[in-house]
Write an enzyme that holds these catalytic residues in place. Structure first.
Site, PDB file in Angstrom:
ATOM      1  N   HIS A  35       0.807  -1.223   0.000  1.00 65.31           N
ATOM      2  CA  HIS A  35       0.000   0.000   0.000  1.00 65.31           C
ATOM      3  C   HIS A  35       0.839   1.271   0.000  1.00 65.31           C
ATOM      4  O   HIS A  35       0.298   2.369  -0.204  1.00 65.31           O
ATOM      5  CB  HIS A  35      -0.989  -0.002   1.174  1.00 65.31           C
ATOM      6  CG  HIS A  35      -2.308   0.617   0.817  1.00 65.31           C
ATOM      7  ND1 HIS A  35      -3.486   0.341   1.488  1.00 65.31           N
ATOM      8  CD2 HIS A  35      -2.651   1.502  -0.146  1.00 65.31           C
ATOM      9  CE1 HIS A  35      -4.477   1.034   0.948  1.00 65.31           C
ATOM     10  NE2 HIS A  35      -3.996   1.746  -0.048  1.00 65.31           N
ATOM     11  N   ASP A  95     -10.093  -0.478   3.548  1.00 62.26           N
ATOM     12  CA  ASP A  95      -8.919  -1.082   4.165  1.00 62.26           C
ATOM     13  C   ASP A  95      -9.228  -1.492   5.606  1.00 62.26           C
ATOM     14  O   ASP A  95     -10.004  -0.818   6.293  1.00 62.26           O
ATOM     15  CB  ASP A  95      -7.789  -0.040   4.167  1.00 62.26           C
ATOM     16  CG  ASP A  95      -6.395  -0.620   4.333  1.00 62.26           C
ATOM     17  OD1 ASP A  95      -6.252  -1.666   4.979  1.00 62.26           O
ATOM     18  OD2 ASP A  95      -5.439   0.011   3.821  1.00 62.26           O
ATOM     19  N   HIS A 131      -6.951  -1.271   7.768  1.00 59.20           N
ATOM     20  CA  HIS A 131      -6.043  -0.397   8.511  1.00 59.20           C
ATOM     21  C   HIS A 131      -6.234   1.060   8.098  1.00 59.20           C
ATOM     22  O   HIS A 131      -6.719   1.341   7.005  1.00 59.20           O
ATOM     23  CB  HIS A 131      -4.591  -0.813   8.249  1.00 59.20           C
ATOM     24  CG  HIS A 131      -4.335  -2.271   8.471  1.00 59.20           C
ATOM     25  ND1 HIS A 131      -4.455  -3.199   7.458  1.00 59.20           N
ATOM     26  CD2 HIS A 131      -3.993  -2.956   9.587  1.00 59.20           C
ATOM     27  CE1 HIS A 131      -4.192  -4.410   7.946  1.00 59.20           C
ATOM     28  NE2 HIS A 131      -3.904  -4.287   9.229  1.00 59.20           N
ATOM     29  N   ASP A 134      -3.621   3.213   7.873  1.00 60.40           N
ATOM     30  CA  ASP A 134      -2.412   3.641   7.140  1.00 60.40           C
ATOM     31  C   ASP A 134      -2.090   5.112   7.405  1.00 60.40           C
ATOM     32  O   ASP A 134      -1.694   5.857   6.515  1.00 60.40           O
ATOM     33  CB  ASP A 134      -2.561   3.370   5.635  1.00 60.40           C
ATOM     34  CG  ASP A 134      -2.600   1.881   5.326  1.00 60.40           C
ATOM     35  OD1 ASP A 134      -2.216   1.086   6.210  1.00 60.40           O
ATOM     36  OD2 ASP A 134      -3.015   1.507   4.219  1.00 60.40           O
ATOM     37  N   HIS A 148       4.282   0.971   4.337  1.00 63.49           N
ATOM     38  CA  HIS A 148       2.936   0.649   3.837  1.00 63.49           C
ATOM     39  C   HIS A 148       1.850   0.961   4.872  1.00 63.49           C
ATOM     40  O   HIS A 148       0.663   0.974   4.535  1.00 63.49           O
ATOM     41  CB  HIS A 148       2.841  -0.806   3.337  1.00 63.49           C
ATOM     42  CG  HIS A 148       2.706  -1.843   4.417  1.00 63.49           C
ATOM     43  ND1 HIS A 148       2.111  -3.077   4.184  1.00 63.49           N
ATOM     44  CD2 HIS A 148       3.080  -1.855   5.716  1.00 63.49           C
ATOM     45  CE1 HIS A 148       2.136  -3.794   5.302  1.00 63.49           C
ATOM     46  NE2 HIS A 148       2.723  -3.076   6.234  1.00 63.49           N
ATOM     47  N   ASP A 178      -7.445  -1.850  -0.535  1.00 65.60           N
ATOM     48  CA  ASP A 178      -6.535  -2.864  -0.012  1.00 65.60           C
ATOM     49  C   ASP A 178      -7.339  -4.145   0.150  1.00 65.60           C
ATOM     50  O   ASP A 178      -8.389  -4.145   0.805  1.00 65.60           O
ATOM     51  CB  ASP A 178      -5.989  -2.387   1.339  1.00 65.60           C
ATOM     52  CG  ASP A 178      -4.882  -3.267   1.890  1.00 65.60           C
ATOM     53  OD1 ASP A 178      -4.955  -4.501   1.704  1.00 65.60           O
ATOM     54  OD2 ASP A 178      -3.973  -2.733   2.543  1.00 65.60           O
ATOM     55  N   GLU A 229      -1.935  -4.896  -2.283  1.00 65.42           N
ATOM     56  CA  GLU A 229      -1.636  -5.913  -1.257  1.00 65.42           C
ATOM     57  C   GLU A 229      -2.066  -7.332  -1.640  1.00 65.42           C
ATOM     58  O   GLU A 229      -2.263  -8.181  -0.776  1.00 65.42           O
ATOM     59  CB  GLU A 229      -2.229  -5.525   0.111  1.00 65.42           C
ATOM     60  CG  GLU A 229      -1.655  -4.237   0.706  1.00 65.42           C
ATOM     61  CD  GLU A 229      -0.261  -4.382   1.335  1.00 65.42           C
ATOM     62  OE1 GLU A 229       0.294  -5.492   1.335  1.00 65.42           O
ATOM     63  OE2 GLU A 229       0.262  -3.344   1.811  1.00 65.42           O
TER      64      GLU A 229
END
Length: 298
Positions: free
Chosen positions: A98, A121, A123, A125, A138, A225, A270
């Site tokens: 990512h 996603d 996450h 990030d 990432h 992602d 990913e």
């Protein structure tokens, strides 16, 4: 005339598990070009950005892994994305981890006064060198894109920030670090966690997200992602988190985005075929692209 430019970014420098550099190949093997040729007047596969096999390096000051290399390679991606938009094509980037989003957004955002971002996603990030538990970049691309992080990263493309925090919607979050939680609250970033998706339903979440971004943006980038999906549906990812968005919910989300007409660029990241089951995750990515670009059952 609907024109698509596919750009492969086979980069695994943003994290520690090898294999995600084969993501673009896996997605092509799953038939992305053939599928999307049905939905566009022209599909041009621009091949892969040359990343090579550089040695892993850790910046001694910031403790960031592969800092200089990621800045250099994402600059190359930014140029390719910029060229695609100049050529009136929709840029579709295939990852790669990512961290590639640093380059994608650098190439996209210069074409919009008020770019919006949907970050699909598990996450956020949103880490920086100060908050990251790992130093893996990432986990930082969204922070970088709002102007937070190392200058080598925030200045990719020669300008920054790329996007305003209030123009971001994160969908599917279920693994956030403490620093990310603080940053989300401080900057007022709109987040739909799995709690909201379960409680409201994906239809309501997407209706709200589309309305929220439609009112304030002149283009919207989708950064998807595959670990946003539940590992049962997308096992081939480096950082799986159980309890994710289902395959069906994801198709619904993509179909609603197609109907809204707000998405102006996209990346799917990913996909790691080494960790996958018979290329299942790449096939899921291609199926979701079909829905995003208006594929219909009837």
């Amino acid at each position: 005339m609907k024109k698509l430019a596919i750009i492969g970014m086979p980069m695994d420098l943003g994290q520690m598990r090898r294999g995600v550099d084969m993501g673009p190949s896996a997605i092509r093997y799953a038939g992305v070009t053939e599928r999307l040729k049905e939905l566009f007047d022209e599909v041009h596969d621009k091949g892969d950005i040359a990343v090579g096999r550089p040695e892993v390096e850790v910046d001694p000051v910031s403790n960031l892994r592969n800092l200089n290399l990621i800045a250099e390679k994402t600059e190359l991606l930014a140029n390719e994305v910029d060229k695609a938009i100049e050529d009136k094509a929709f840029p579709l980037v295939l990852g790669g981890d990512h961290s590639i989003a640093i380059g994608t957004l650098a190439g996209v955002a210069k074409h919009y006064k008020n770019l919006g971002v949907i970050w699909y996603d598990a996450h956020g990030d949103l880490n920086t060198a100060e908050t990251s538990p790992t130093g893996n970049i990432h986990g930082m691309p969204l922070a970088v894109s709002i102007g937070l992080g190392h200058p080598l990263l925030t200045n990719v493309g020669g300008y920054g920030p790329k996007v305003k925090a209030e123009n971001i919607v994160i969908i599917g979050a279920r693994s956030l670090d403490d620093g990310e939680r603080e940053l989300i609250k401080k900057h007022g970033i709109k987040v739909y966690t799995m709690h909201e998706i379960d409680r409201l339903g994906m239809t309501k979440v997407m209706e709200e997200a589309i309305e929220y971004l439609s009112e304030k943006t002149d283009g919207v980038h989708l950064s998807l992602d595959l670990d946003g999906l539940d590992p049962h549906d997308a096992p081939g990812v480096g950082t799986p988190v159980i309890g994710g968005i289902s395959y069906r919910e994801s198709h619904l989300a993509m179909e609603m985005l197609a109907e809204s007409g707000i998405i102006t660029s996209a990346e799917f990241v990913e996909v790691n075929p080494i960790l996958d089951d018979k290329n299942k995750t790449a096939s899921v990515a291609v199926a979701l692209m079909g829905s995003l670009f208006g594929e219909k059952l009837l």
